[in-house]
Write an enzyme that holds these catalytic residues in place. Structure first.
Site, PDB file in Angstrom:
ATOM      1  CE  LYS A 128      -7.371  -0.528   5.720  1.00 26.49           C
ATOM      2  NZ  LYS A 128      -6.925   0.865   5.762  1.00 26.49           N
ATOM      3  CG  HIS A 142      -1.914   0.991   1.378  1.00 24.77           C
ATOM      4  ND1 HIS A 142      -1.655   2.302   1.689  1.00 24.77           N
ATOM      5  CD2 HIS A 142      -3.259   0.901   1.212  1.00 24.77           C
ATOM      6  CE1 HIS A 142      -2.805   2.968   1.712  1.00 24.77           C
ATOM      7  NE2 HIS A 142      -3.784   2.147   1.433  1.00 24.77           N
ATOM      8  CB  CYS A 169      -3.534   3.349  -1.665  1.00 27.44           C
ATOM      9  SG  CYS A 169      -4.694   4.675  -1.394  1.00 27.44           S
ATOM     10  CG  ASP A 211       0.885  -2.244   6.376  1.00 29.14           C
ATOM     11  OD1 ASP A 211       0.006  -2.303   7.252  1.00 29.14           O
ATOM     12  OD2 ASP A 211       0.739  -1.633   5.294  1.00 29.14           O
ATOM     13  CD  GLN A 218      -6.306  -4.385   4.031  1.00 33.58           C
ATOM     14  OE1 GLN A 218      -7.249  -5.136   4.267  1.00 33.58           O
ATOM     15  NE2 GLN A 218      -6.486  -3.113   3.740  1.00 33.58           N
TER      16      GLN A 218
END
Lengths: 421, 146
Positions: A237, A134, A378, A211, A214
């Site tokens: 999220k 991303h 993104c 990261d 997600q």
């Protein structure tokens, strides 16, 4: 709030309808019909448990934290630090001091790029990211490499959308100073073998940032097992509030990191004029300004809520639903699934249609009450490599069921009728 | 049919059977300019063919969503035969209408563009309409410089 929440229901499977009732947005009077929300990779609705926890902060116990000496201020401080400990257990960190509240995952990554990596990065050094990052786990590294005249290189992907680690023999070479990698791709849904990668990187003394934006909502995170140096994710999220995120950093790494912002609450003694100031201990050093106590409490309530559902069950439900969606989408003439989407391992399926623009598909779907995303998500470096400029994306969560897939398929077929006849 | 408000039949007709669309490069135009929307990957190239102070003919090529393609197709019909000065004013009116700077501007526009009116209700899609018009304005500027 407890620190180790057990699933409330020990049955093997999720009851999506029951979970759905926890989310007021799906029963609100503003929804004239069933709302098929399939944009969880972008952001998630909030359960009452989270909304109420935040509302209680403002209604019952609101005061400055780490500053006031009166009882309510002490209680507010204690709630804030309790939230930190809840999240510490949620990700398996060794100490609450390894958790820094940020505004977002993006801010957390920027803090590491500028505060930790930049002072250590020299001309000719190499920083690696994957092709599927991303922009928020790409641009901070690009910027710092440009500033320091270092190189930013890609771990490319195989045909089926996996990291091509075999094709990246220089990954652990001497000039490599840092690796930043997403746990789950927000476009392909690929789950990366972050634990293997981090373990090897540690043998070479190369720090890794993961990261987890997600993955946090449906994969149990354990930073000790993952062996990462840094990990970032946001609350919004994972059913938590918008505007707060988290940076995990191993204690020794955070001790090496310079604060990106200075101001109230992050300093022990402030020098006169040009005299040096002394920063507060970790993690307060990285939380300049009045901390977002209600946000932190809501964040922890979201972690408790997820734990009560049970990560394993949530993950199984989401993956089986996403696979079903992928199989049914594949049967529609003209639909092409993105690499790896044939057998999704997470809650994301991205697709294109040979005769319909993703925006047109998403618009028609939206008017039919099906919220999907269209665009580059993104992730421009990834789409460029795939030869695409935009895709449609459906991303599932715990309360979705087959009726949401039916609605998605009906919407795409309706769109075909509009555009392809 | 759902979405009939946005995707009016006129708009869909232009999308399915675009007018003055080139499959290959636009040849022999007086000026060609390109507009791109990196957010959705839409790209439109507009080529203008002048005769004295008038737009004799316009061609476009590119890829985009239904609204983007339909807008480009309608553009080629709306400006053919107009003076360069009149076309420039039309570009400005489109910009004002879709940018919500001048909501009344729509009333001044030719009938052939009215099917785009519904797009004004969808702010995220306004750029889809304006891409070709911005490229047209750039092409006119370019032709004026050369």
């Amino acid at each position: 709030m407890s620190l180790a929440v057990q699933p409330i229901d020990d049955s093997e499977t999720i009851n999506p309808e029951a979970v759905r009732r926890d989310f007021p947005i799906f029963s609100g009077s503003t929804q004239p019909r069933r709302f098929h929300y399939l944009d969880h990779a972008a952001t998630t609705p909030k359960p009452s448990a989270v909304i109420n926890s935040i509302s209680d902060c403002y209604a019952q116990c609101y005061a400055p934290i780490h500053r006031g000496l009166y009882p309510m201020a002490e209680q507010a401080t204690s709630n804030y630090e309790h939230a930190r400990r809840t999240l510490q257990h949620f990700i398996g960190a060794a100490s609450p001091d390894e958790l820094v509240f940020t505004r977002s995952a993006t801010e957390a990554i920027n803090m590491v790029a500028s505060g930790w990596l930049k002072p250590r990065l020299e001309r000719g050094d190499v920083v690696w990211v994957s092709r599927m990052e991303h922009h928020s786990n790409y641009l901070p590294w690009q910027l710092v490499c440009q500033e320091q005249q270092a190189q930013l290189r890609f771990i490319e992907l195989t045909e089926d959308g996996q990291l091509d680690l075999d094709g990246t023999p220089e990954l652990f070479a001497e000039r490599t100073k840092f690796i930043a990698i997403t746990h789950v791709s927000n476009v392909l849904g690929t789950e990366n073998p972050v634990a293997t990668l981090c373990t090897t990187a540690r043998e070479y003394g190369i720090p890794v940032l993961v990261d987890a934006a997600q993955s946090v909502s449906h994969i149990e995170l354990d930073v000790a097992e993952m062996c990462c140096d840094f990990l970032a994710f946001s609350a919004h999220k994972m059913f938590g509030p918008t505007g707060i995120g988290l940076l995990y950093g191993r204690q020794e790494r955070l001790a090496e990191m310079a604060p990106l912002q200075v101001g109230g609450g992050m300093v022990d003694s402030v020098g006169d004029g040009m005299e040096e100031s002394r920063w507060a201990a970790i993690p307060a050093r990285f939380e300049a300004g009045s901390p977002d106590m209600p946000g932190a409490v809501g964040f922890a309530a979201a972690a408790d809520y997820l734990s009560s559902l049970g990560h394993e069950r949530v993950h199984r439900h989401i993956v089986s639903l996403t696979r079903l969606a992928a199989q049914r989408l594949m049967r529609i003439d003209g639909i092409r699934l993105l690499p790896h989407a044939g057998l999704p391992a997470s809650g994301i399926v991205s697709f294109t249609h040979h005769n319909m623009h993703p925006h047109d598909m998403a618009q028609i779907a939206g008017e039919a009450g099906v919220a999907i995303r269209a665009g580059h998500h993104c992730a421009q470096p990834l789409l460029r490599r795939l030869g695409l400029t935009a895709t449609a994306r459906a991303s599932f969560s715990v309360y979705n069921d087959e009726s949401d897939i039916d609605a998605l398929i009906d919407a795409i077929i309706s769109a075909q009728r509009v555009f392809c006849e | 049919m759902i979405a009939q408000d946005l995707y009016k039949e006129t708009l869909l007709e232009h999308y399915r059977h675009p007018k003055n669309r080139c499959d290959g490069p636009i040849q022999d135009a007086d000026a060609v300019e390109r507009g791109a929307n990196p957010r959705c990957g839409d790209e439109i190239e507009i080529g203008i063919f002048l005769q004295d102070e008038n737009i004799r003919h316009v061609q476009f090529r590119g890829r985009g969503c239904a609204i983007c393609i339909a807008s480009a197709s309608m553009l080629t019909e709306a400006v053919a035969g107009l003076s360069v000065a009149g076309t420039r004013i039309l570009c400005e009116q489109m910009h004002d209408w879709f940018g919500d700077i001048e909501p009344a501007a729509g009333a001044l526009l030719p009938n052939g563009l009215q099917a785009l009116a519904a797009v004004r209700q969808h702010p995220a899609r306004q750029k889809c309409v304006l891409l070709s018009w911005e490229a047209l304005a750039d092409a006119i500027d370019k032709a004026g410089r050369e």
